[in-house]
Each structure stands twice: as structure tokens, then as C-alpha cells.
Design a protein around this motif. Structure first.
Motif, PDB file in Angstrom:
ATOM      1  N   SER A  75     -31.238  40.079  73.242  1.00 24.16           N
ATOM      2  CA  SER A  75     -29.837  39.613  72.700  1.00 24.16           C
ATOM      3  C   SER A  75     -29.128  40.651  72.403  1.00 24.16           C
ATOM      4  O   SER A  75     -27.795  40.750  72.363  1.00 24.16           O
ATOM      5  CB  SER A  75     -30.048  38.457  71.786  1.00 24.16           C
ATOM      6  OG  SER A  75     -30.470  38.989  70.697  1.00 24.16           O
ATOM      7  N   GLY A  95     -28.777  48.597  76.668  1.00 24.67           N
ATOM      8  CA  GLY A  95     -27.986  48.646  75.667  1.00 24.67           C
ATOM      9  C   GLY A  95     -26.603  47.948  75.863  1.00 24.67           C
ATOM     10  O   GLY A  95     -26.314  47.760  76.865  1.00 24.67           O
ATOM     11  N   MET A  96     -26.074  47.667  74.734  1.00 23.27           N
ATOM     12  CA  MET A  96     -24.645  46.757  74.680  1.00 23.27           C
ATOM     13  C   MET A  96     -24.030  47.261  73.513  1.00 23.27           C
ATOM     14  O   MET A  96     -24.707  47.175  72.646  1.00 23.27           O
ATOM     15  CB  MET A  96     -25.058  45.216  74.563  1.00 23.27           C
ATOM     16  CG  MET A  96     -25.639  44.804  76.008  1.00 23.27           C
ATOM     17  SD  MET A  96     -25.748  43.213  76.052  1.00 23.27           S
ATOM     18  CE  MET A  96     -26.773  42.524  74.906  1.00 23.27           C
ATOM     19  N   ALA A  97     -22.864  47.318  73.637  1.00 24.82           N
ATOM     20  CA  ALA A  97     -21.959  47.731  72.256  1.00 24.82           C
ATOM     21  C   ALA A  97     -22.618  48.801  71.492  1.00 24.82           C
ATOM     22  O   ALA A  97     -22.866  49.561  71.989  1.00 24.82           O
ATOM     23  CB  ALA A  97     -21.903  46.231  71.437  1.00 24.82           C
ATOM     24  N   SER A  98     -22.718  48.402  70.276  1.00 22.97           N
ATOM     25  CA  SER A  98     -23.508  49.560  69.320  1.00 22.97           C
ATOM     26  C   SER A  98     -25.227  49.557  69.306  1.00 22.97           C
ATOM     27  O   SER A  98     -25.884  50.133  68.435  1.00 22.97           O
ATOM     28  CB  SER A  98     -22.711  49.502  67.889  1.00 22.97           C
ATOM     29  OG  SER A  98     -22.900  48.145  67.381  1.00 22.97           O
ATOM     30  N   PHE A  99     -25.509  48.671  70.415  1.00 27.93           N
ATOM     31  CA  PHE A  99     -27.110  48.585  70.312  1.00 27.93           C
ATOM     32  C   PHE A  99     -27.555  49.728  71.403  1.00 27.93           C
ATOM     33  O   PHE A  99     -27.090  49.372  72.419  1.00 27.93           O
ATOM     34  CB  PHE A  99     -27.668  47.178  70.539  1.00 27.93           C
ATOM     35  CG  PHE A  99     -26.723  46.177  69.585  1.00 27.93           C
ATOM     36  CD1 PHE A  99     -27.422  46.250  68.235  1.00 27.93           C
ATOM     37  CD2 PHE A  99     -25.996  45.411  69.969  1.00 27.93           C
ATOM     38  CE1 PHE A  99     -26.969  45.416  67.262  1.00 27.93           C
ATOM     39  CE2 PHE A  99     -25.558  44.530  69.070  1.00 27.93           C
ATOM     40  CZ  PHE A  99     -26.029  44.451  67.581  1.00 27.93           C
ATOM     41  N   PRO A 130     -28.567  53.734  61.829  1.00 29.81           N
ATOM     42  CA  PRO A 130     -27.630  52.621  61.436  1.00 29.81           C
ATOM     43  C   PRO A 130     -28.122  51.230  61.862  1.00 29.81           C
ATOM     44  O   PRO A 130     -27.247  50.394  60.980  1.00 29.81           O
ATOM     45  CB  PRO A 130     -26.192  53.167  62.164  1.00 29.81           C
ATOM     46  CG  PRO A 130     -26.569  53.800  63.370  1.00 29.81           C
ATOM     47  CD  PRO A 130     -27.925  54.694  62.999  1.00 29.81           C
ATOM     48  N   ASN A 131     -28.816  51.173  62.463  1.00 26.29           N
ATOM     49  CA  ASN A 131     -29.248  49.867  62.826  1.00 26.29           C
ATOM     50  C   ASN A 131     -30.588  49.316  62.355  1.00 26.29           C
ATOM     51  O   ASN A 131     -31.209  48.274  62.585  1.00 26.29           O
ATOM     52  CB  ASN A 131     -29.422  49.362  64.454  1.00 26.29           C
ATOM     53  CG  ASN A 131     -27.799  49.656  64.933  1.00 26.29           C
ATOM     54  OD1 ASN A 131     -26.844  49.345  64.077  1.00 26.29           O
ATOM     55  ND2 ASN A 131     -27.880  49.911  66.347  1.00 26.29           N
ATOM     56  N   ALA A 176     -31.333  47.895  59.473  1.00 25.38           N
ATOM     57  CA  ALA A 176     -31.269  46.640  58.846  1.00 25.38           C
ATOM     58  C   ALA A 176     -31.341  45.577  59.861  1.00 25.38           C
ATOM     59  O   ALA A 176     -32.231  44.526  59.391  1.00 25.38           O
ATOM     60  CB  ALA A 176     -29.754  46.188  58.183  1.00 25.38           C
ATOM     61  N   LEU A 177     -31.035  45.659  61.239  1.00 27.38           N
ATOM     62  CA  LEU A 177     -31.436  44.814  62.083  1.00 27.38           C
ATOM     63  C   LEU A 177     -32.703  44.866  62.649  1.00 27.38           C
ATOM     64  O   LEU A 177     -33.540  43.694  63.013  1.00 27.38           O
ATOM     65  CB  LEU A 177     -30.533  44.963  63.199  1.00 27.38           C
ATOM     66  CG  LEU A 177     -29.085  44.432  62.862  1.00 27.38           C
ATOM     67  CD1 LEU A 177     -28.153  44.944  63.831  1.00 27.38           C
ATOM     68  CD2 LEU A 177     -28.891  42.972  62.993  1.00 27.38           C
TER      69      LEU A 177
END
Lengths: 424, 105
Positions: free
Chosen positions: B38, B46-50, B76-77, B79-80
Motif C-alpha cells: 500500500s 516506491g510511491m510518493a515519499s515511500f 523519516p519513515n 514511525a511507519l
């Protein structure tokens, strides 16, 4: 009980007891689904001519156009792109930033002008710019670039926040309002606590302009504000649409770890986002930005978050524009907005649709979907919300953009690399 | 059946299961769809900032997932990523990475 839960219950009752009676929560699995384009890289936005010609952007590649014949012409590439008729090497992508919104001039038939919003390194620090471009007669090139907005701030360096890399929160939607003829641009806060309430930094704003980028004469921002400001105090607006009956601009906006919002805009209004530390009961925050606080790296109750760092702070700013929808307190990546129009949509004729990309953080349901929002006749209140049931063969995705096409179909771009068409 | 033989068969079965489980791209694909797709997209581009995962080495991807699983702050990710990685077993990580590598260009 939440609106969506209520809607689901209403759907069940209608489905079992009054199957023949139209209801707002109509079953749309019968929508015709067409895969318009695939294998794209992060398609971000689309804009149409009356004959179905579709301009579209890809965040890290550039601007292209899909012709009614089915041919795709690659028009304007960004740095590092290949295969485009021309490239502008100052245009680049980083994180959430890159080539974003696109709009067609209402007088395109005569002036062949389009508008594209992109991140640029022409300035240092870099900025987001709204470019005006002239499309060649054969739709195989663009030229005469004029940057009519060159000062929307860009996040240059990483910070200690979720999604904290460079390039965060640029807004990015570009739209003309058919009711007043003005050009609207939505922007974001860059994870910079000073931007939202700043009178001069053009992030966290909805700009309303003439087609040459000058301020709309009847904008009424507070004293001292840049006159292009229509509204301010936003977080990161990626959705704007205009009520078909009143022409009123309505935004759809990402929440932080809570509270996606839909807001009916008021000329000169404050959306009430102010993530500065040491105010409104808050102390210090990581790197001076409270936007994800408290407990920014872990899940917690969304209402406790909202009390600490409101998306719309009506205590500090009692006159702020209140949201008319808050996604039941969830933040799920609400992105774009459009209005459905046409008898073929049945009860949904005139309803607002919102694309939601999904962020499954800290117990939040992922939520990738298109919500259909029934508004009151004057467009100032939400009457009902239902999730669009997708036709067979179409999976939910990161619904970045929703646009009503000239054929009355709903087009949606997903970050996964596709542009879909849904025809009622 | 003697108790000793039974234990040996059971142990063999467990070893086999482990060997089958590890580096199983099909199992990895199911886990990827559930936990990764997702944000990182159906083909790990990858998508967007992912970020893009496809094209990275197996060692790099395993190391990153191990760090997220341990709760280390990586980028930066974080937390996810930490909540998604914390319940992954070694085999899960191996299988997910095997799938990503299998679809890399």
C-alpha cells in the motif's frame, strides 16, 4: 455512530427492504471501468480539453498529453528525464515534491495556455513554481514558459518528523473556478511552523489569482498579507473543487496523525492550523514544529492528538473556518476533490468526491477509497458520506487525483501508476 | 513407532518447513501485499515519499528491516516502518526480501 457506519447501516436497510428505491449510498459496482493509462510513475494530476485530450503530470518525469487518438506525447521533462520534446533542468523531484498540478486556461481554444506547478531549483533556497506554458499547435511541444508564481516555499532539509525528508508538504492543486474565472493554487506548510500563519510566506495558503499570477482584485486577506492570499492557515491542501451551484471553493486536506478535513472557504479566512511550539498549551516540539505532536512516532488516540494539536484551532482562532467533515477524526491521506455532475450519476449528481490515499499508522485503518460526500443544497454542510464501491477489476489504491472529464466520467490517478476512468 | 524416531521425523519436518519457508518468493509476495504494497507499490518501485525498494541488494533490504524490527530510528519513515516490522520473523524478512529481489529489474 460515525457517518460512514450510519451510511453502511442505511445501505443494508435499503438493500434488503427497498431494493428498487434509489438511495444516496447507491451500489456502483456497475460502473464501467476503463484503464486509461498504466505503467506511469506517480501520476499526480490531469486536466482536460472538451474533446477529451488529457494533459497529465508524473511527479518525477514531467508533463505529457494523451490525445483522443490514444497517442501520448511527452511534452516537458524534468531534470534526468528522457524522451520529452523539451526539458527544463531546474525542475526536480524530492520526496513529496516534484511536478504536481496542471490546469487548462478557460480560453485555451484561443491562447493554447496551460498551467503546471512544479518544484524548481532556479532559486536558492529552492521553491515551488506555477508555470504558464503555451502548447504547440500539434500538441507535441510546449514553450514560452513564464513562471507566474515563483515563491511558494520548499522544504530544503530533513527534519525530525514523520515523513521528515526534504520536499514535504507542497500542496499542489491548480484549478480555475468557473464561477469567478480566477486561478487557484493550493500550497502546504513545508513542516515549517512559521509558514501557516505567516502573512508573506506563500505556503499553507490558497492563492487566488488572475491568469497572469497577479492577485485577484477582490481578495480580502487580513492587513499585511500578500494580496494573492484567498485563505491561509492550512496544513497541506491537495484538494480543491468548486460547488456547482454556488461556485464556492471547498478544500480537502490531509490531517497530521488525525483529522483529514473538508472546509468551505471564506474569502480572507484562516483555516486555523498553527503548529508553532510554546503556544496553545504546547511546549517545545521536535525541531520546532508541533505538527505531529504529541508522541509523533507512535500511535495514540486521535482525539487526544486533536486536542493537543488541532487541525483547526478554534480556541486560538475563534473566527477560523470550521471543517464540515473530519473523516471521523482519522488521518488517511485525503488528497483531491471534484464534483460529480450529470444525470448519469443518479443521486450522486452534484455530490463531491474525495480521493483518499491511505495511511495505516498507529492503528488507523488504511482507508484507500473514494468517498462520495452529499452536501446540503447551499454546499455548506455534509448531509451524508458513503464509500464508492469500485467495479470488478479495479483495486483500491493511493487515489492522488480525482477529476471529472468532459464526458461526465470520473478519472482518477493512483500513485501505483495508473489513471482509471469510471463511467456511470 | 519409537519415541526417538518420532522426534527425529518431527525435527526433520520442522527443518524442512524452515527450509521451504525461507527464501520463498510466493510466501514473500503474500506478506508484501499485506504489509508493504500500500505504500511501496505493487512492484516495489516506491510511491510518493515511500522509497523504491526494487533494485536494492538483498543484504541492504534485510539490514533495513532488521533495524526497523529492532525499533531503531533509520530515516523519516521510521514511525511507519517500526510497527510493521516488529512482528516479522527472520523467515518473514527473508521471504519478503526474496520477493522484492525477484521482481527487481
Amino acid at each position: 455512530m460515525s457517518n460512514r457506519t450510519k451510511t453502511w447501516m442505511v445501505s443494508c436497510v435499503v438493500g434488503t427492504a427497498m431494493a428498487a428505491m434509489p438511495a444516496f449510498a447507491q451500489n456502483t459496482t456497475s460502473l464501467k471501468h476503463t484503464l486509461v493509462l498504466e505503467d506511469l510513475e506517480n501520476p499526480w494530476d490531469m486536466a482536460f480539453l472538451d474533446d477529451g485530450t488529457m494533459f497529465f503530470t508524473e511527479k518525477c518525469k514531467g508533463l505529457s498529453v494523451l490525445m483522443p487518438s490514444g497517442d501520448v506525447n511527452a511534452l516537458l521533462g524534468m531534470t534526468g528525464s528522457s524522451g520529452y520534446a523539451s526539458t527544463e533542468d531546474d525542475l526536480f523531484c524530492e520526496g513529496q515534491a516534484g511536478m504536481m498540478g496542471v490546469a487548462v486556461d478557460p480560453d485555451f481554444a484561443n491562447n493554447r495556455i496551460i498551467y503546471v506547478y512544479s518544484t524548481s531549483k532556479k532559486s536558492d533556497p529552492h521553491t515551488n513554481r506555477l508555470m504558464r506554458l503555451k502548447v504547440g499547435d500539434d500538441f507535441k511541444s510546449v514553450g514560452d514558459r513564464t513562471d507566474i508564481v515563483d515563491d511558494v516555499p520548499y522544504k530544503m532539509a530533513a527534519s525530525d518528523h514523520p515523513f521528515g525528508g526534504p520536499g514535504a508538504h507542497n500542496g499542489g492543486r491548480v484549478r480555475f473556478n468557473p464561477a469567478d474565472g480566477y486561478l487557484y493554487l493550493t500550497t502546504g506548510d513545508n513542516h515549517n511552523e512559521e509558514v501557516p500563519q505567516s502573512p508573506t510566506l506563500m505556503g499553507s495558503k490558497v492563492l487566488r489569482m488572475n491568469a497572469d499570477g497577479t492577485a485577484a482584485a477582490d481578495n480580502t486577506p487580513p492587513d499585511g498579507f500578500d494580496k494573492r492570499t484567498y485563505t491561509y492557515g492550512h496544513r497541506n491542501v491537495q484538494g480543491i473543487a468548486f460547488h456547482p451551484g454556488t461556485g464556492t471553493p471547498i478544500t480537502a486536506e490531509h490531517g497530521p496523525w488525525h483529522s483529514d478535513e473538508i472546509t468551505v472557504l471564506v474569502n480572507g479566512g484562516n483555516a486555523g492550523w498553527d503548529p508553532r511550539p510554546n503556544m496553545a498549551g504546547r511546549g517545545d516540539c521536535p525541531d520546532g514544529y508541533c505538527g505531529y505532536s504529541p508522541n509523533q512516532m507512535d500511535g495514540m488516540n486521535r482525539y487526544e492528538r486533536a486536542a493537543f494539536m488541532p487541525m483547526t484551532d478554534l480556541e486560538t482562532y475563534p473566527d477560523a473556518m470550521p471543517p464540515i467533515w473530519d473523516n471521523d477524526g482519522w488521518s488517511q491521506g485525503t488528497s483531491s476533490a471534484a464534483f460529480l455532475e450529470g444525470d448519469a450519476w443518479g443521486k450522486w449528481d452534484g455530490a463531491m468526491v474525495v480521493g483518499i490515499m491511505g495511511i495505516g499508522f498507529g492503528g488507523t485503518p488504511l482507508g484507500q477509497r473514494i468517498d462520495v460526500i452529499e452536501l446540503s443544497e447551499d454546499g455548506t454542510e455534509v448531509v451524508d458520506v458513503t464509500e464508492m464501491t469500485l467495479p470488478e477489476g479495479m483495486e483500491p489504491g493511493r487515489f492522488r487525483s480525482v477529476v471529472l472529464g468532459p464526458d461526465g466520467s470520473l478519472y482518477t490517478a493512483v500513485d501505483e501508476g495508473m489513471i482509471h476512468k469510471l463511467t456511470p | 513407532m519409537s519415541k526417538g524416531l518420532f522426534v527425529s521425523i518431527a525435527a526433520l519436518a520442522m527443518v524442512s518447513a524452515t527450509q521451504v519457508g525461507a527464501q520463498d518468493a510466493d510466501v514473500g509476495e503474500k506478506l508484501y501485499k499485506k504489509s508493504c504494497r500500500s505504500c511501496h507499490g505493487p512492484t516495489a518501485k516506491g510511491m510518493a515519499s515511500f522509497p523504491k525498494l526494487a533494485g536494492n541488494t538483498e543484504d541492504y533490504l534485510v539490514e533495513r528491516l532488521n533495524k526497523y524490527r529492532a525499533g531503531e530510528k533509520v530515516g523519516p519513515n521510521t514511525a511507519l516502518m517500526v510497527p510493521r516490522a516488529k512482528n516479522l520473523s527472520d523467515d518473514d524478512i527473508t521471504n519478503i526480501v526474496t520477493f522484492i529481489v525477484s521482481i527487481s529489474p
